[in-house]
Design an enzyme around this catalytic site. Structure first.
Site: not given
Length: 161
Positions: A53, A56, A86, A104
Site C-alpha cells: 500500500y 500504491r 470504487q 473501498h
C-alpha cells in the site's frame, strides 16, 4: 439545483497512469490477492501488506487528475454532483470534486486495526511501528476482500435520491 450521482471505478484513473488490477499488466500481477488484500494477509505478513500500500500511495501521489476527473468537477458549476467511486486514490478531490464517497476506502488514510472508527489522514509511507491512539497497529484504510463495504448504504441513499 439538479442532482447527479456518478459511479466511477478504476477505468477513470487509468488515463492518469494508475493501472487497474484486472488488466493483463495490472496492479495485482505478481501478487496474489490473498497475499496483500485480506485481513488474513495483514495478520500473517503486515510488512508485505504495508509495503504494497505504500507503493500504491506513491503511485497515486505521482498521478495527476485527467480530463474525466476535471470534467466531473466542472459539472459542479451546474449541478449538485455526488461521486461514488470504487477508487482509493484522491484524483477526484484533486480535480476539484467536493462530494466523493470512496466505497473501498482511501489510500491517504489509515485506521486502527482494532477500531474501524478510528481513522486518521496519512501522507507518505506507513511504518510497521505506527500505532493508533491506544498503541495498536494501524492498517491501510482499505476495504479488503472478505470485508463488508461500510459505505454501501450511504451510496445506495445517494443513488435513490
Amino acid at each position: 439545483m439538479q442532482k447527479i450521482v456518478v459511479l466511477t471505478g478504476a477505468g477513470i484513473s487509468a488515463d492518469s497512469g494508475l493501472r487497474t488490477f484486472r488488466d493483463t499488466d495490472g496492479l495485482w500481477e505478481g501478487y496474489k490477492v490473498e497475499e496483500v488484500c485480506t485481513p488474513e494477509a495483514f495478520a500473517r505478513n503486515p510488512r508485505l501488506v504495508i509495503d504494497f500500500y505504500n507503493e500504491r500511495r506513491r503511485q497515486a501521489r505521482a498521478a495527476e487528475p485527467n480530463a474525466a476527473h476535471r470534467a466531473l468537477a466542472e459539472l459542479e458549476k451546474y449541478y449538485q454532483v455526488q461521486i461514488v467511486t470504487q477508487n482509493v486514490d484522491d484524483l477526484h478531490e484533486r480535480a476539484g470534486s467536493r462530494s466523493v464517497l470512496h466505497l473501498h476506502g482511501e489510500l491517504n488514510k489509515l485506521r486502527s486495526s482494532a477500531d474501524e472508527d478510528e481513522i486518521i489522514g496519512w501522507q507518505g509511507d506507513q511504518r510497521l511501528e505506527d500505532c493508533d491512539s491506544k498503541g495498536r497497529p494501524l492498517r491501510p484504510h482499505i476495504v479488503w476482500f472478505g470485508e463488508e463495504v461500510p459505505l454501501i448504504g450511504q451510496a445506495a441513499q445517494w443513488v435513490e435520491a
